[in-house]
Design an enzyme around this catalytic site. Structure first.
Site, mmCIF file in Angstrom:
data_model
loop_
_atom_site.group_PDB
_atom_site.id
_atom_site.type_symbol
_atom_site.label_atom_id
_atom_site.label_comp_id
_atom_site.label_asym_id
_atom_site.label_seq_id
_atom_site.Cartn_x
_atom_site.Cartn_y
_atom_site.Cartn_z
ATOM 1 N N CYS A 163 3.382 -3.429 9.533
ATOM 2 C CA CYS A 163 2.984 -1.992 9.789
ATOM 3 C C CYS A 163 1.591 -1.724 10.227
ATOM 4 C CB CYS A 163 3.219 -1.111 8.605
ATOM 5 S SG CYS A 163 4.837 -1.281 8.192
ATOM 6 N N LYS A 335 3.013 11.136 8.370
ATOM 7 C CA LYS A 335 4.612 10.309 8.395
ATOM 8 C C LYS A 335 5.263 11.477 7.791
ATOM 9 C CE LYS A 335 2.907 5.618 8.276
ATOM 10 N NZ LYS A 335 1.433 5.680 8.514
ATOM 11 N N PHE A 399 2.797 -5.379 5.486
ATOM 12 C CA PHE A 399 3.638 -6.416 4.502
ATOM 13 C C PHE A 399 2.718 -7.572 5.094
ATOM 14 C CE2 PHE A 399 8.112 -4.574 4.101
ATOM 15 C CZ PHE A 399 7.618 -3.787 3.123
#
Length: 412
Positions: A163, A335, A399
């Site tokens: 991300c 988002k 991640f």
């Protein structure tokens, strides 16, 4: 070191294809998150996402016969680049092609190609695997195809950091121009991972919201009852240009990029380190490179995924870096409007901060109706705010413990 400015923007989100269509809806506090329509979700735990529903690749110079050779994320990337080129009025020809490069990335790449071709192999045998499978699905092909489609012969690569990939791409492109290795770079992120395999893999991690009955309220960053992120798709591509090159051709300048930070938590494969220490170091690195006073920062477009762990730790990181000024900052996550675009997120959100600086508007954090005591900053709840912004920052956390932060300022 060369100065680097933003001279073109291209944007595709669940809110619409095109910069103005998406921007207007983000500022209006609308969302593109809804029930998934691209496949049957009736027996699946997660049934919602931010799908792009108005995209036609042929409108952006992709011929019908070529569509099957290009993964959806690559199609998005080509289209967003075409938008940014048109916006910037940049012409690429034999005089400058070697000075124009690309860093456009995905976290996952052409996952839908992998899924469909693996299924074809299982059902029909190995000889039915398309010969276009590998060049369609590998993650670098968005960048490679941008070079091919637009004749950009300069530095070309993709950065795969989950991300954080989109923000790393913009930061790396910024440094390429600063160091004089190119005059112009296409930079950003693209992703199209709303597929049965990818969605259910994330669902089995308990990473996604299961608020299926209220899709428009499912992505709710910084609220006490957030329950996971909502997958989005799309692309954000910026044209970064060396300042003198931009001035020489009379280009419109949205903002100047002045700082970039990149760090690693070195902690866990998916969870952020407690207190957001790694993200805090990335903020500090970007501030130091840009020689930015804390009080000059007016807006942060946060990673703000609507997951329990991210939002409180990112809040802690901002407070650790900005101290008392954190109370004065405007911090929003967009988002709730777009969903989480994984590798596309940093590109989409860099477009948003460039527009925010240029237009003097801070977009809201929507669905902010149940504050979390651990998230106690000004998240621009539910309504956009008109405000002149001197410096804006965008953070992306992936991640693997990858952290990336960029800083832009109003061009003067």
């Amino acid at each position: 070191m060369n100065r680097v400015v933003v001279t073109g923007l291209g944007l595709i989100t669940a809110l619409g294809t095109g910069i103005e269509k998406s921007w207007k809806r983000i500022v209006a506090g609308e969302t593109g998150i809804a029930r998934i329509e691209s496949y049957d979700v009736s027996d699946m735990p997660v049934q919602i996402a931010g799908e792009v529903k108005d995209f036609d690749p042929t409108e952006f110079g992709i011929e019908k016969k070529e569509i099957k050779k290009l993964a959806r994320n690559t199609q998005f990337a080509i289209a967003a680049t075409k938008m940014a080129l048109d916006d910037s009025k940049l012409i690429i020809d034999e005089r400058n092609a070697e000075e124009v490069g690309v860093v456009v990335s995905s976290g996952i790449g052409g996952i839908e190609v992998f899924e469909s071709q693996h299924q074809a192999m299982l059902e029909k045998g190995v000889r039915r695997i398309s010969p276009f499978t590998i060049p369609a699905m590998i993650a670098n092909m968005a960048a490679g195809n941008i070079g091919i489609y637009f004749g950009a012969k300069g530095p070309n690569k993709s950065v795969v950091t989950a991300c954080a990939a989109g923000t790393h791409s913009i930061g790396d492109a910024f440094e390429i121009i600063r160091l004089g290795k190119a005059d112009v770079m296409f930079a950003g992120g693209t992703e199209a991972a709303i597929t049965p395999f990818a969605m259910n893999a994330f669902a089995n991690m308990k990473a996604l919201s299961t608020r299926n009955d209220e899709p428009e309220k499912a992505s709710r960053p910084f609220t006490a009852d957030r329950d996971g992120f909502v997958m989005g798709e799309g692309a954000g591509v910026l044209i970064l240009e060396e300042l003198e090159s931009a001035k020489a051709r009379g280009a419109k300048i949205y903002a100047e990029i002045i700082g970039y930070g990149e760090t690693c938590d070195a902690y866990h494969i998916t969870a952020p380190v407690d207190g957001g220490e790694g993200a805090a170091r990335a903020f500090k690195m970007a501030l130091k490179e840009g020689d930015i006073a804390l009080e000059d920062v007016g807006y942060i477009n946060a990673h703000g995924t609507s997951t329990p762990a991210n939002d409180k730790n990112e809040t802690a990181a901002i407070k650790a870096v900005f101290g008392e000024h954190a109370k004065e900052l405007m911090v929003s996550s967009t988002k709730g409007a777009t969903g989480h675009g994984l590798g596309a997120a940093g590109g989409i959100e860099a477009v948003i901060i460039a527009k925010s600086i240029f237009e003097g508007v801070v977009p809201p954090t929507i669905n902010y109706d149940n504050p979390d005591p651990e998230c106690d900053l000004n998240y621009v709840p539910n309504k956009a705010v008109k405000k002149e912004i001197n410096v804006a920052m965008s953070s992306s956390l992936g991640f693997g413990g990858h952290n990336a932060v960029i800083a832009m300022r109003k061009y003067k």
